[in-house]
Write a protein that holds these residues in place. Structure first.
Motif, PDB file in Angstrom:
ATOM      1  N   ALA A 172      10.449 100.098  -6.705  1.00 41.67           N
ATOM      2  CA  ALA A 172      11.752  99.743  -6.131  1.00 41.67           C
ATOM      3  C   ALA A 172      12.324  98.486  -6.795  1.00 41.67           C
ATOM      4  O   ALA A 172      13.513  98.433  -7.142  1.00 41.67           O
ATOM      5  CB  ALA A 172      11.618  99.539  -4.624  1.00 41.67           C
ATOM      6  N   PHE A 173      11.470  97.450  -6.974  1.00 38.47           N
ATOM      7  CA  PHE A 173      11.959  96.229  -7.622  1.00 38.47           C
ATOM      8  C   PHE A 173      12.277  96.485  -9.097  1.00 38.47           C
ATOM      9  O   PHE A 173      13.235  95.910  -9.652  1.00 38.47           O
ATOM     10  CB  PHE A 173      10.937  95.109  -7.486  1.00 38.47           C
ATOM     11  N   ALA A 174      11.466  97.335  -9.780  1.00 36.81           N
ATOM     12  CA  ALA A 174      11.767  97.670 -11.171  1.00 36.81           C
ATOM     13  C   ALA A 174      13.106  98.385 -11.262  1.00 36.81           C
ATOM     14  O   ALA A 174      13.901  98.134 -12.194  1.00 36.81           O
ATOM     15  CB  ALA A 174      10.648  98.546 -11.740  1.00 36.81           C
ATOM     16  N   ALA A 175      13.386  99.270 -10.289  1.00 34.42           N
ATOM     17  CA  ALA A 175      14.668  99.967 -10.276  1.00 34.42           C
ATOM     18  C   ALA A 175      15.822  98.997 -10.036  1.00 34.42           C
ATOM     19  O   ALA A 175      16.903  99.112 -10.646  1.00 34.42           O
ATOM     20  CB  ALA A 175      14.651 101.055  -9.198  1.00 34.42           C
ATOM     21  N   TYR A 176      15.597  98.009  -9.176  1.00 34.87           N
ATOM     22  CA  TYR A 176      16.654  97.012  -8.908  1.00 34.87           C
ATOM     23  C   TYR A 176      16.963  96.226 -10.181  1.00 34.87           C
ATOM     24  O   TYR A 176      18.141  96.008 -10.528  1.00 34.87           O
ATOM     25  CB  TYR A 176      16.205  96.064  -7.794  1.00 34.87           C
ATOM     26  N   VAL A 177      15.901  95.782 -10.878  1.00 37.58           N
ATOM     27  CA  VAL A 177      16.116  95.008 -12.098  1.00 37.58           C
ATOM     28  C   VAL A 177      16.852  95.844 -13.137  1.00 37.58           C
ATOM     29  O   VAL A 177      17.730  95.327 -13.859  1.00 37.58           O
ATOM     30  CB  VAL A 177      14.766  94.511 -12.655  1.00 37.58           C
ATOM     31  N   GLN A 178      16.544  97.130 -13.195  1.00 36.95           N
ATOM     32  CA  GLN A 178      17.196  97.989 -14.182  1.00 36.95           C
ATOM     33  C   GLN A 178      18.627  98.330 -13.770  1.00 36.95           C
ATOM     34  O   GLN A 178      19.539  98.338 -14.616  1.00 36.95           O
ATOM     35  CB  GLN A 178      16.384  99.278 -14.350  1.00 36.95           C
ATOM     36  N   ASP A 179      18.840  98.610 -12.482  1.00 40.88           N
ATOM     37  CA  ASP A 179      20.153  99.066 -12.031  1.00 40.88           C
ATOM     38  C   ASP A 179      21.131  97.916 -11.813  1.00 40.88           C
ATOM     39  O   ASP A 179      22.362  98.090 -11.960  1.00 40.88           O
ATOM     40  CB  ASP A 179      20.012  99.858 -10.725  1.00 40.88           C
ATOM     41  N   TYR A 180      20.622  96.739 -11.442  1.00 42.45           N
ATOM     42  CA  TYR A 180      21.516  95.630 -11.109  1.00 42.45           C
ATOM     43  C   TYR A 180      21.104  94.374 -11.880  1.00 42.45           C
ATOM     44  O   TYR A 180      20.680  93.369 -11.293  1.00 42.45           O
ATOM     45  CB  TYR A 180      21.495  95.341  -9.597  1.00 42.45           C
ATOM     46  N   PRO A 181      21.205  94.401 -13.217  1.00 41.34           N
ATOM     47  CA  PRO A 181      20.788  93.230 -14.009  1.00 41.34           C
ATOM     48  C   PRO A 181      21.637  91.990 -13.731  1.00 41.34           C
ATOM     49  O   PRO A 181      21.199  90.865 -14.009  1.00 41.34           O
ATOM     50  CB  PRO A 181      20.963  93.697 -15.449  1.00 41.34           C
ATOM     51  N   PRO A 184      23.139  89.820  -7.351  1.00 39.17           N
ATOM     52  CA  PRO A 184      23.055  88.459  -6.787  1.00 39.17           C
ATOM     53  C   PRO A 184      21.621  87.972  -6.574  1.00 39.17           C
ATOM     54  O   PRO A 184      21.384  86.764  -6.562  1.00 39.17           O
ATOM     55  CB  PRO A 184      23.803  88.583  -5.457  1.00 39.17           C
ATOM     56  N   ARG A 185      20.667  88.869  -6.469  1.00 38.34           N
ATOM     57  CA  ARG A 185      19.272  88.457  -6.204  1.00 38.34           C
ATOM     58  C   ARG A 185      18.335  88.952  -7.318  1.00 38.34           C
ATOM     59  O   ARG A 185      17.177  89.237  -7.077  1.00 38.34           O
ATOM     60  CB  ARG A 185      18.826  88.993  -4.844  1.00 38.34           C
ATOM     61  N   ILE A 186      18.879  89.019  -8.539  1.00 39.04           N
ATOM     62  CA  ILE A 186      18.096  89.547  -9.655  1.00 39.04           C
ATOM     63  C   ILE A 186      16.871  88.668  -9.958  1.00 39.04           C
ATOM     64  O   ILE A 186      15.772  89.164 -10.244  1.00 39.04           O
ATOM     65  CB  ILE A 186      18.980  89.693 -10.921  1.00 39.04           C
ATOM     66  N   ALA A 187      17.023  87.309  -9.869  1.00 37.90           N
ATOM     67  CA  ALA A 187      15.889  86.421 -10.160  1.00 37.90           C
ATOM     68  C   ALA A 187      14.776  86.604  -9.131  1.00 37.90           C
ATOM     69  O   ALA A 187      13.579  86.707  -9.472  1.00 37.90           O
ATOM     70  CB  ALA A 187      16.355  84.970 -10.194  1.00 37.90           C
ATOM     71  N   GLU A 188      15.160  86.673  -7.856  1.00 42.09           N
ATOM     72  CA  GLU A 188      14.153  86.863  -6.808  1.00 42.09           C
ATOM     73  C   GLU A 188      13.508  88.237  -6.911  1.00 42.09           C
ATOM     74  O   GLU A 188      12.294  88.384  -6.659  1.00 42.09           O
ATOM     75  CB  GLU A 188      14.795  86.671  -5.431  1.00 42.09           C
ATOM     76  N   ALA A 189      14.304  89.242  -7.299  1.00 41.74           N
ATOM     77  CA  ALA A 189      13.740  90.585  -7.473  1.00 41.74           C
ATOM     78  C   ALA A 189      12.675  90.569  -8.577  1.00 41.74           C
ATOM     79  O   ALA A 189      11.603  91.211  -8.471  1.00 41.74           O
ATOM     80  CB  ALA A 189      14.846  91.575  -7.805  1.00 41.74           C
TER      81      ALA A 189
END
Length: 276
Positions: A172-181, A184-189
């Motif tokens: 899920a976090f890998a998908a967040y980093v890929q989908d939303y580079p 707003p919370r990319i660093a925390e992700a």
């Protein structure tokens, strides 16, 4: 062997010998004991043999061969047999010594072979482990449903991690980093993604995630822990120098870091053998 050639004077010897039996047969006042009787018998036998020899010499004129006594011949034969037995015993003793030496050598060779067999067995076991087929990979977890917004995606990934499903949270976090580079919370992700990677000892990927999380040294509650986690991943990757550099920035960038974080940083500094 004694050879006797008899001449004319042998006639006188024959006459004297013929008179001996008569004297021997003259009755005596005292009877002979058994030993003396045997001795007389032997003497009479010898006299008869000598008389026969003399008469034979008179008739033929040929030389007479006097044979050795039977006892001497037997003693000589027994002596020869004893000598043969002694030689046989000597050969047997030599054979036994040789056999004993060969048995000792065989015993030593057997011990050496046992050591070699054990060594080969150990090597074979190591080789078998080296060529053993790898375990089949775990089936990938089902990909969670994509959220509609970046906040929903982050919240869903965080809930998976809090529930202990680190495999699903990692995806899920890998998908967040890929989908939303630019989310707003990319660093925390990236920070939480690194945590899930650390759980399964994927230290290289985890270090990359932590570096992305602390880029720019954000002033957040999780940033000091991200620095320590980065240093721990670098130690696991056999890069103590880089780990010490990251730990050196911790008190500069985050002087008010929690005690739990500073204690873990001190332990990691000791593990990396950082200079004081």
């Amino acid at each position: 062997m004694l050879l006797h050639r008899l001449r004319a004077p042998a006639v006188l010897l024959a006459l004297a010998l013929t008179a001996l039996p008569a004297v021997a047969q003259t009755p005596m006042e005292d009877p002979l004991d058994a030993r003396d009787a045997r001795r007389v018998d032997r003497m009479e036998k010898v006299v008869r043999e000598l008389r026969d020899i003399v008469f034979k010499a008179q008739r033929t004129g040929a030389p007479v061969v006097v044979q050795p006594a039977d006892t001497d011949a037997r003693m000589a034969e027994l002596g020869a047999r004893i000598s043969d037995l002694e030689q046989s015993l000597t050969r047997i003793n030599g054979s036994l010594e040789t056999t004993g030496h060969e048995l000792e050598l065989a015993k030593r060779e057997n011990e050496a072979l046992k050591v070699q067999v054990k060594d080969l067995t150990d090597r074979l076991a190591v080789a078998e482990k080296a060529v053993a087929p790898p375990e089949p990979p775990e089936p990938p977890a089902e990909e969670p449903a994509r959220a509609a917004t970046p906040q929903e995606a982050f919240t869903a990934a965080r809930q998976l991690m809090l529930s202990g499903d680190y495999a699903a949270a990692e995806q899920a976090f890998a998908a967040y980093v890929q989908d939303y580079p630019e989310g707003p919370r990319i660093a925390e992700a990236r920070y939480w993604w690194g945590k899930t990677l650390t759980v399964r000892n994927a230290h290289a990927q985890a270090a990359t995630a932590y570096i992305g999380a602390i880029r720019g040294w954000p002033q957040t509650s999780w940033a000091p822990d991200a620095v320590v986690e980065l240093a721990r991943s670098l130690v696991a990757l056999k890069k103590p120098t880089d780990a010490c550099q990251a730990l050196a920035e911790l008190p500069k960038r985050y002087p008010k870091a929690p005690t739990t974080v500073t204690n873990r940083a001190a332990a990691t500094r000791t593990q990396a053998k950082c200079a004081a």
